[in-house]
Write a protein that holds these residues in place. Structure first.
Motif, PDB file in Angstrom:
ATOM      1  N   CYS A   9       0.837  -1.211   0.000  1.00  0.00           N
ATOM      2  CA  CYS A   9       0.000   0.000   0.000  1.00  0.00           C
ATOM      3  C   CYS A   9       0.868   1.256   0.000  1.00  0.00           C
ATOM      4  O   CYS A   9       0.549   2.255  -0.670  1.00  0.00           O
ATOM      5  CB  CYS A   9      -0.914   0.009   1.218  1.00  0.00           C
ATOM      6  N   GLU A  56       2.129   1.883  -3.325  1.00  0.00           N
ATOM      7  CA  GLU A  56       1.027   2.138  -4.262  1.00  0.00           C
ATOM      8  C   GLU A  56       1.104   1.260  -5.508  1.00  0.00           C
ATOM      9  O   GLU A  56       0.696   1.661  -6.606  1.00  0.00           O
ATOM     10  CB  GLU A  56       0.985   3.623  -4.651  1.00  0.00           C
ATOM     11  N   ASP A  57       1.636   0.063  -5.325  1.00  0.00           N
ATOM     12  CA  ASP A  57       1.719  -0.918  -6.411  1.00  0.00           C
ATOM     13  C   ASP A  57       0.408  -1.724  -6.424  1.00  0.00           C
ATOM     14  O   ASP A  57       0.202  -2.607  -5.585  1.00  0.00           O
ATOM     15  CB  ASP A  57       2.921  -1.831  -6.180  1.00  0.00           C
ATOM     16  N   LYS A  58      -0.495  -1.411  -7.372  1.00  0.00           N
ATOM     17  CA  LYS A  58      -1.827  -2.019  -7.367  1.00  0.00           C
ATOM     18  C   LYS A  58      -1.778  -3.541  -7.527  1.00  0.00           C
ATOM     19  O   LYS A  58      -2.544  -4.269  -6.898  1.00  0.00           O
ATOM     20  CB  LYS A  58      -2.686  -1.400  -8.470  1.00  0.00           C
TER      21      LYS A  58
END
Length: 464
Positions: free
Chosen positions: A383, A386-388
């Motif tokens: 999270c 921010e690596d989906k």
């Protein structure tokens, strides 16, 4: 001997004339008068010495078989030979016996009742529990209050207690409702009941075959336009919906709802069996046969040589037999067999349980919880980055790890998550009520206000 004096056939009379010993099951019947002029031994004393109907027939048969060792015996029973249980025992043991049949209780009742259908099932009141769904039923030997009550209960289940039936006593016939069968007076060996189902749309009771029939009527060319165009694919979701509605009724302890939703689940099952029958794959009888055979095979601790002293051992036997039945030679095959369309938590729990059977599992809920902590940490890192793709992957690992903790702790994860969701809903409703009561606008509240009202809602619900 038939039912009345004179029912004996010429062939039967010739047998009586040539017999060295004549035995009558009882002299307490009208047809016994046909034996006037003969020396007859009766077995009425055996009735008094027998504890139940099964013992009685075994003793009657034994007495006749013993007598036949030293004489040419002619055994006389009222009604027809096929209706007498003691005769069936004798014929099973001695296939060389000659039968001289006469007027049956069933055919006499059929004639007296003036039934319209030629298709009927006849059974003694003493065997009425074996009666299954049928177009018409003839029940004879209703010779006491107790048997009358059994007959009433069984016929009510099949035809409905309000259905009209013919109550027969000797030559007298009267129309009564099925619920009145055990309210008559002076029952004797001549009492019988005849009943036939009414018009399809006006029947009091319906069975599995009727449900199949109505689906076929709706699927017919002149049937319902919607039902005619349905396919297994188009209605598959209905089964899931109905199953959830049944579970919901169970959780609400709503007996009426359970009855309704059970019927809806059966409707979906029958609809699918009719669709498969139309394609030539299988029919409802095939599906029922398969599930009954499955139950027999998997309950080898009941119907076979396995042993089970408690529910845990019974489940172990079941799982062993299930694996054999499905030809699963490896643990992987068992894991792969878990349906993909199960709810996610349920599927994860089932997969973990099956994989654990080979020994690959955490030592305890504590060790599983430690792994859950690791996965939460990895989700936090994803999270932050921010690596989906990583978030998706790690979120799945967290959820699966949480399921393992539930499983090892003996908690059903579906029920736990459902309970947690219900708890959140209750708290949220109370949270909003409290905030609105103080004149707050939820969308304009600060974070600290949210926390305060949420904590207040939790405390109020905890004390309620």
């Amino acid at each position: 001997m038939g039912l009345t004096e004179g029912d004996i056939t010429l062939r039967a009379k010739a047998a009586l004339d040539n017999a060295t010993k004549i035995i009558a099951r009882t002299n307490e019947c009208a047809s016994f008068a046909s034996l006037k002029g003969y020396s007859v031994e009766t077995l009425d004393s055996i009735y008094k010495a027998s504890r139940n109907f099964d013992t009685l027939n075994k003793k009657l048969a034994s007495a006749v078989i013993t007598a036949a060792k030293d004489a040419s015996v002619c055994y006389c029973v009222d009604g027809a030979v096929c209706e007498d249980e003691s005769c069936k025992i004798i014929l099973k043991k001695h296939k060389d016996c000659e039968v001289f049949d006469s007027v049956s209780k069933a055919s006499s009742a059929y004639t007296s009742a003036r039934l319209l259908t030629p298709e009927y099932t006849a059974v003694s009141g003493y065997s009425v529990q074996n009666l299954k769904s049928c177009r018409a039923a003839l029940v004879y030997d209703i010779d006491c209050d107790y048997i009358a009550s059994l007959v009433k209960a069984k016929l009510s289940d099949i035809f409905g207690e309000e259905e009209l039936c013919a109550f027969i006593r000797g030559s007298a016939v009267k129309k009564i409702r099925i619920y009145e069968i055990d309210r008559q007076k002076n029952y004797d060996g001549t009492c019988a009941v005849a009943v036939e189902e009414g018009e399809f749309l006006k029947k009091q009771r319906y069975d599995y075959a009727d449900l199949e029939q109505i689906i076929k009527l709706l699927r017919a060319p002149n049937g319902c336009p919607w039902d005619r165009v349905q396919t297994p694919e188009s209605i598959k979701g209905n089964m899931i919906e109905e199953a959830y509605e049944l579970v919901d009724a169970i959780e609400r302890d709503d007996t009426d709802g359970i009855e309704e939703e059970t019927g809806d689940v059966l409707l979906q099952a029958v609809f699918h069996s009719v669709l498969q029958e139309e394609s030539g794959a299988f029919n409802g009888a095939d599906a029922l046969t398969r599930v009954v055979k499955k139950l027999i095979f998997r309950h080898s601790h009941i119907f076979g040589g396995d042993k089970a002293n408690d529910d845990a051992e019974a489940l172990t036997v079941w799982e062993k037999n299930k694996k054999t039945e499905k030809h699963q030679d490896t643990y992987s095959e068992s894991v792969l067999a878990v349906p993909k369309n199960f709810p996610a938590c349920m599927r994860a729990q089932k997969v973990g349980k099956r994989a654990a059977k080979c020994g690959m599992d955490f030592l305890s809920p504590v060790s599983a919880s430690e792994k859950l902590g690791e996965e939460v940490g990895e989700l936090l890192e994803a999270c932050i980055s921010e690596d989906k793709a990583a978030i998706f992957d790690e979120a799945g690992d967290v959820l699966y790890s949480a399921v393992n903790v539930c499983r090892l702790a003996g908690v059903d994860c579906e029920e736990a998550l459902r309970a947690a969701t219900d708890k959140f809903i209750k708290r949220f409703v109370k949270f909003e009520q409290l905030a609105l009561a103080d004149g707050k606008v939820l969308t304009e509240m600060s974070g600290s206000e949210y926390d305060w009202y949420w904590l207040k809602a939790k405390n109020e619900l905890k004390n309620s």
